[in-house]
Design an enzyme around this catalytic site. Structure first.
Site, PDB file in Angstrom:
ATOM      1  N   GLY A 248       4.955  -7.450   1.794  1.00 41.51           N
ATOM      2  CA  GLY A 248       5.566  -8.611   1.138  1.00 41.51           C
ATOM      3  C   GLY A 248       6.740  -9.158   1.954  1.00 41.51           C
ATOM      4  O   GLY A 248       6.899 -10.377   2.090  1.00 41.51           O
ATOM      5  N   ASP A 249       7.557  -8.273   2.506  1.00 45.04           N
ATOM      6  CA  ASP A 249       8.699  -8.718   3.332  1.00 45.04           C
ATOM      7  C   ASP A 249       8.199  -9.434   4.586  1.00 45.04           C
ATOM      8  O   ASP A 249       8.794 -10.415   5.044  1.00 45.04           O
ATOM      9  CB  ASP A 249       9.553  -7.511   3.777  1.00 45.04           C
ATOM     10  CG  ASP A 249       9.921  -6.611   2.615  1.00 45.04           C
ATOM     11  OD1 ASP A 249      10.014  -7.123   1.489  1.00 45.04           O
ATOM     12  OD2 ASP A 249      10.078  -5.397   2.842  1.00 45.04           O
TER      13      ASP A 249
HETATM   14  N1  LIG Z   1      -5.125  -4.863   1.291  1.00 46.78           N
HETATM   15  C1  LIG Z   1      -4.680  -5.900   2.008  1.00 46.78           C
HETATM   16  N2  LIG Z   1      -5.507  -6.531   2.875  1.00 46.78           N
HETATM   17  C2  LIG Z   1      -5.091  -7.589   3.591  1.00 46.78           C
HETATM   18  N3  LIG Z   1      -3.854  -8.104   3.493  1.00 46.78           N
HETATM   19  C3  LIG Z   1      -2.983  -7.520   2.655  1.00 46.78           C
HETATM   20  C4  LIG Z   1      -3.344  -6.384   1.870  1.00 46.78           C
HETATM   21  N4  LIG Z   1      -2.253  -6.007   1.136  1.00 46.78           N
HETATM   22  C5  LIG Z   1      -1.266  -6.886   1.449  1.00 46.78           C
HETATM   23  N5  LIG Z   1      -1.703  -7.785   2.350  1.00 46.78           N
HETATM   24  C6  LIG Z   1      -0.956  -8.929   2.918  1.00 46.78           C
HETATM   25  O1  LIG Z   1       0.421  -8.870   2.602  1.00 46.78           O
HETATM   26  C7  LIG Z   1       0.799  -9.927   1.712  1.00 46.78           C
HETATM   27  C8  LIG Z   1       1.772  -9.402   0.706  1.00 46.78           C
HETATM   28  O2  LIG Z   1       1.203  -8.327   0.019  1.00 46.78           O
HETATM   29  P1  LIG Z   1       1.454  -8.001  -1.522  1.00 46.78           P
HETATM   30  O3  LIG Z   1       0.826  -9.025  -2.372  1.00 46.78           O
HETATM   31  O4  LIG Z   1       1.007  -6.587  -1.716  1.00 46.78           O
HETATM   32  O5  LIG Z   1       3.028  -8.200  -1.627  1.00 46.78           O
HETATM   33  P2  LIG Z   1       4.097  -7.248  -2.268  1.00 46.78           P
HETATM   34  O6  LIG Z   1       3.565  -6.712  -3.568  1.00 46.78           O
HETATM   35  O7  LIG Z   1       5.373  -7.991  -2.275  1.00 46.78           O
HETATM   36  O8  LIG Z   1       4.115  -6.133  -1.154  1.00 46.78           O
HETATM   37  P3  LIG Z   1       4.994  -4.831  -0.955  1.00 46.78           P
HETATM   38  O9  LIG Z   1       5.925  -4.746  -2.159  1.00 46.78           O
HETATM   39  O10 LIG Z   1       3.983  -3.730  -0.900  1.00 46.78           O
HETATM   40  O11 LIG Z   1       5.686  -5.052   0.322  1.00 46.78           O
HETATM   41  C9  LIG Z   1      -0.535 -10.418   1.121  1.00 46.78           C
HETATM   42  O12 LIG Z   1      -0.473 -11.763   0.703  1.00 46.78           O
HETATM   43  C10 LIG Z   1      -1.472 -10.224   2.305  1.00 46.78           C
HETATM   44  O13 LIG Z   1      -1.300 -11.253   3.259  1.00 46.78           O
HETATM   45  O1  LIG Z   2      14.568  -0.215  -3.478  1.00 51.09           O
HETATM   46  P1  LIG Z   2      14.273  -1.640  -3.031  1.00 51.09           P
HETATM   47  O2  LIG Z   2      15.449  -2.272  -2.377  1.00 51.09           O
HETATM   48  O3  LIG Z   2      13.657  -2.471  -4.111  1.00 51.09           O
HETATM   49  O4  LIG Z   2      13.118  -1.546  -1.936  1.00 51.09           O
HETATM   50  C1  LIG Z   2      13.355  -0.863  -0.737  1.00 51.09           C
HETATM   51  C2  LIG Z   2      12.057  -0.703   0.031  1.00 51.09           C
HETATM   52  O5  LIG Z   2      11.080   0.039  -0.703  1.00 51.09           O
HETATM   53  O6  LIG Z   2      11.523  -1.986   0.284  1.00 51.09           O
HETATM   54  C3  LIG Z   2      10.992  -2.072   1.595  1.00 51.09           C
HETATM   55  C4  LIG Z   2       9.561  -2.498   1.529  1.00 51.09           C
HETATM   56  O7  LIG Z   2       9.442  -3.723   0.863  1.00 51.09           O
HETATM   57  C5  LIG Z   2      11.186  -0.701   2.221  1.00 51.09           C
HETATM   58  O8  LIG Z   2      11.527  -0.836   3.573  1.00 51.09           O
HETATM   59  C6  LIG Z   2      12.276  -0.067   1.396  1.00 51.09           C
HETATM   60  O9  LIG Z   2      12.218   1.342   1.367  1.00 51.09           O
END
Ligand SMILES: Nc1ncnc2c1ncn2[C@@H]1O[C@H](COP(=O)(O)OP(=O)(O)OP(=O)(O)O)[C@@H](O)[C@H]1O
Ligand SMILES: O=P(O)(O)OC[C@@]1(O)O[C@H](CO)[C@@H](O)[C@@H]1O
Length: 303
Positions: A248-249
């Site tokens: 997501g980041d």
């Molecule tokens: N299984 C996957 N296959 C392909 N792309 C993915 C997958 N999971 C995540 N991504 C990519 O990463 C982007 C962000 O993922 P996600 O929707 O899981 O965000 P998030 O929940 O904020 O992520 P996280 O909190 O795990 O960092 C998606 O829009 C996609 O581009």
């Molecule tokens: O505890 P928070 O601040 O909600 O999330 C922190 C964290 O889980 O977010 C990043 C992935 O998105 C990691 O690098 C880190 O460990």
């Protein structure tokens, strides 16, 4: 200039075991330490994309110095407030599934908090402040509001990646981007969301409440970009998922970096999706080569 703010950075300690046996001795198959925290991850992706940025926030102790050194080694500009307490270590356990154990975060004094607010006096029109991640409990729930107030006073834009009350409070101040995933969106509006139409309707509500761009990420199911006039869908590239931490980041980094460099929201959307997926398909966060490899596989469709 883009500034990323990480109030609660972490060393992400990624630990892989074949099988997790609770209550027994487990031996690691592989481990990896990464500089983490959401804003720092955004900075690392911006750096890959050649978007000039400075990472700010709070760091402390040996863990804090480790993070600062790692970022500097990658030529990422940093300007953290160094605090008395230690930066946390977050454990990311890979055992077929992914289990995360995140620390609460260090104690931050009023003086240390004020030092960070003062750092924002450099902001000017044209700058973008990216506020990402949890707020250490010692700072109090309204700390983002203080940072947003300075940002607005200086005429800079801000992006906020947080959830719940902090996100709702930020919306009337007009964030350039918010990026809830589909679960966060339903939690935010305290309602079940069961279809793409409902996702779009709730994305539109975020626009009505003040956001300028709304990205709704749906992990492997693609993503939506909701703007004032249009709604777009992006597919995600195919690949083997190795690590979803920071996907997501990476999406936010890809979007913001490209928007600042090109002023083209659709190209920003495409790069955001490619960056998120490139991280999902890598052990660490995505590098430029992986993002470039995936970009041609992302198709944007106007709905
Ligand atoms: N299984 C996957 N296959 C392909 N792309 C993915 C997958 N999971 C995540 N991504 C990519 O990463 C982007 C962000 O993922 P996600 O929707 O899981 O965000 P998030 O929940 O904020 O992520 P996280 O909190 O795990 O960092 C998606 O829009 C996609 O581009
Ligand atoms: O505890 P928070 O601040 O909600 O999330 C922190 C964290 O889980 O977010 C990043 C992935 O998105 C990691 O690098 C880190 O460990």
């Amino acid at each position: 200039m883009i500034y990323t703010v990480t109030l609660n950075p972490s060393i992400d300690y990624i630990v892989e075991v074949d099988e997790l046996k609770l209550g027994e001795l487990n031996r690691m198959k592989r481990d990896l330490k990464l500089p983490g925290g959401k804003g720092i991850n955004v900075s690392r992706i911006l750096n890959q994309l050649g978007a000039q940025n400075t990472a700010i926030g709070f760091l402390g102790g040996f863990t804090g110095h480790y993070i600062d050194d790692k970022l500097k080694q990658d030529q990422i500009a940093t300007d953290f407030v160094f605090i008395g307490d230690d930066t946390r270590i977050n454990v990311k356990l890979k055992h077929g599934d992914e289990t995360e154990i995140n620390g609460l975060g260090p104690a931050i004094s009023t003086e240390e908090a004020d030092q960070l607010v003062n750092k924002l006096s450099v902001l000017q029109q044209g700058d973008v402040l990216v506020l990402s991640g949890s707020v250490p409990p010692s700072l109090g729930g309204d700390f983002y509001d203080r940072l947003i107030a300075v940002c607005k006073e200086k005429g800079a834009e801000f992006v906020i990646d947080t959830t719940g009350k902090a996100l709702l409070q930020a919306l009337p101040h007009g964030p350039l981007l918010v990026k809830p995933n589909h679960h966060e969106l339903s939690e935010l509006f305290e309602t079940e969301i069961n279809s793409r139409e409902e996702l779009i309707a709730h994305g539109r509500k975020l626009l009505e409440l003040g956001a300028k761009h709304v990205l709704i990420s749906m992990a492997g199911d693609g993503a939506l970009l909701v703007t004032k006039d249009e709604v777009y869908h992006a597919n995600v590239p195919k690949g083997q998922v190795k690590n979803s931490v920071g996907a997501g980041d990476s999406m936010i980094g890809g979007f913001v970096g490209t928007l600042v460099l090109s002023n083209d929201p659709l190209e920003a959307f495409r790069t955001g999706v490619a960056s998120g997926s490139a991280t999902a398909f890598s052990d660490d966060l995505a590098d430029r080569a992986k993002i470039d490899e995936l970009l041609p596989q992302v198709t944007i469709t106007r709905l």
